[in-house]
Design a protein around this motif. Structure first.
Motif, PDB file in Angstrom:
ATOM      1  N   GLN A 241      50.375  -8.041  52.838  1.00 31.44           N
ATOM      2  CA  GLN A 241      50.725  -9.007  51.794  1.00 31.44           C
ATOM      3  C   GLN A 241      49.735  -8.903  50.648  1.00 31.44           C
ATOM      4  OE1 GLN A 241      50.856 -12.745  53.961  1.00 31.44           O
ATOM      5  NE2 GLN A 241      53.068 -12.521  54.260  1.00 31.44           N
ATOM      6  N   LEU A 242      50.258  -8.997  49.436  1.00 37.08           N
ATOM      7  CA  LEU A 242      49.432  -8.879  48.232  1.00 37.08           C
ATOM      8  C   LEU A 242      49.558 -10.153  47.417  1.00 37.08           C
ATOM      9  CD1 LEU A 242      50.540  -5.277  47.163  1.00 37.08           C
ATOM     10  CD2 LEU A 242      48.552  -5.908  48.526  1.00 37.08           C
ATOM     11  N   VAL A 243      48.424 -10.673  46.979  1.00 33.25           N
ATOM     12  CA  VAL A 243      48.419 -11.902  46.185  1.00 33.25           C
ATOM     13  C   VAL A 243      47.618 -11.656  44.913  1.00 33.25           C
ATOM     14  CG1 VAL A 243      47.798 -14.327  46.099  1.00 33.25           C
ATOM     15  CG2 VAL A 243      48.601 -13.328  48.254  1.00 33.25           C
ATOM     16  N   GLU A 244      48.301 -11.753  43.768  1.00 37.19           N
ATOM     17  CA  GLU A 244      47.641 -11.547  42.481  1.00 37.19           C
ATOM     18  C   GLU A 244      47.101 -12.872  41.934  1.00 37.19           C
ATOM     19  OE1 GLU A 244      51.486  -8.932  42.135  1.00 37.19           O
ATOM     20  OE2 GLU A 244      50.968 -10.959  42.813  1.00 37.19           O
TER      21      GLU A 244
ATOM     22  N   SER B  64      43.144  -9.877  39.661  1.00 34.62           N
ATOM     23  CA  SER B  64      42.711  -9.551  41.013  1.00 34.62           C
ATOM     24  C   SER B  64      43.922  -9.491  41.918  1.00 34.62           C
ATOM     25  CB  SER B  64      41.736 -10.606  41.543  1.00 34.62           C
ATOM     26  OG  SER B  64      40.580 -10.690  40.760  1.00 34.62           O
ATOM     27  N   CYS B  65      43.822  -8.657  42.933  1.00 36.25           N
ATOM     28  CA  CYS B  65      44.898  -8.538  43.922  1.00 36.25           C
ATOM     29  C   CYS B  65      44.248  -8.456  45.297  1.00 36.25           C
ATOM     30  CB  CYS B  65      45.748  -7.321  43.652  1.00 36.25           C
ATOM     31  SG  CYS B  65      46.978  -6.980  44.932  1.00 36.25           S
ATOM     32  N   ALA B  66      44.462  -9.469  46.088  1.00 40.17           N
ATOM     33  CA  ALA B  66      43.910  -9.502  47.432  1.00 40.17           C
ATOM     34  C   ALA B  66      44.958  -9.039  48.426  1.00 40.17           C
ATOM     35  CB  ALA B  66      43.449 -10.916  47.773  1.00 40.17           C
ATOM     36  N   ALA B  67      44.577  -8.075  49.255  1.00 38.28           N
ATOM     37  CA  ALA B  67      45.485  -7.538  50.261  1.00 38.28           C
ATOM     38  C   ALA B  67      45.123  -8.088  51.635  1.00 38.28           C
ATOM     39  CB  ALA B  67      45.411  -6.015  50.274  1.00 38.28           C
TER      40      ALA B  67
END
Length: 121
Positions: free
Chosen positions: A3-6, A21-24
């Motif tokens: 899952q990716l959250v920008e 930013s993009c947290a994986a």
């Protein structure tokens, strides 16, 4: 499944800067940023190899945007400087399961929900 959250989008004036930013949620190899403006197709912006040693940029952002990643945090960043109204779009983070670089959206296996970037003139 990754899952990716920008985060980091917003409104900025011409010439300003933003950092996306993009947290994986897990490990991903090639990670990239795409953008889509209203009425236009999704287009490649930038990508980075799994160890950060290789980076790629669209001609339209070369010299203004910088992509980086912190694998300890499973996070990729896009520093955007000298922003122009033409940069206005929804920016999407994407990730591949393999090592092959591509500018084609279909090559990416995972996508974030997008973050809006608006550059006012």
């Amino acid at each position: 499944q990754v899952q990716l959250v920008e985060s980091g989008g917003g409104l900025v004036q011409t010439g300003g800067s933003l950092r996306l930013s993009c947290a994986a949620s897990g490990r991903a190899f090639v990670m990239g940023w795409f953008r889509q403006a209203p009425g236009k197709e999704r287009e490649f912006v930038s990508a980075i190899s799994w160890n950060g040693g290789l980076t790629w940029y669209a001609d339209s952002v070369k010299g203004r945007f910088t992509i980086s990643r912190d694998n300890a945090k499973n996070t990729v960043y896009l520093q955007m400087n000298s922003l122009k109204p033409d940069d206005t779009a929804v920016y999407y983070c994407a990730a591949e399961r393999d090592l092959a670089f591509s500018t084609t959206p279909a090559a990416y296996d995972y996508w974030g929900q997008g973050t809006q970037v608006t550059v006012s003139s």
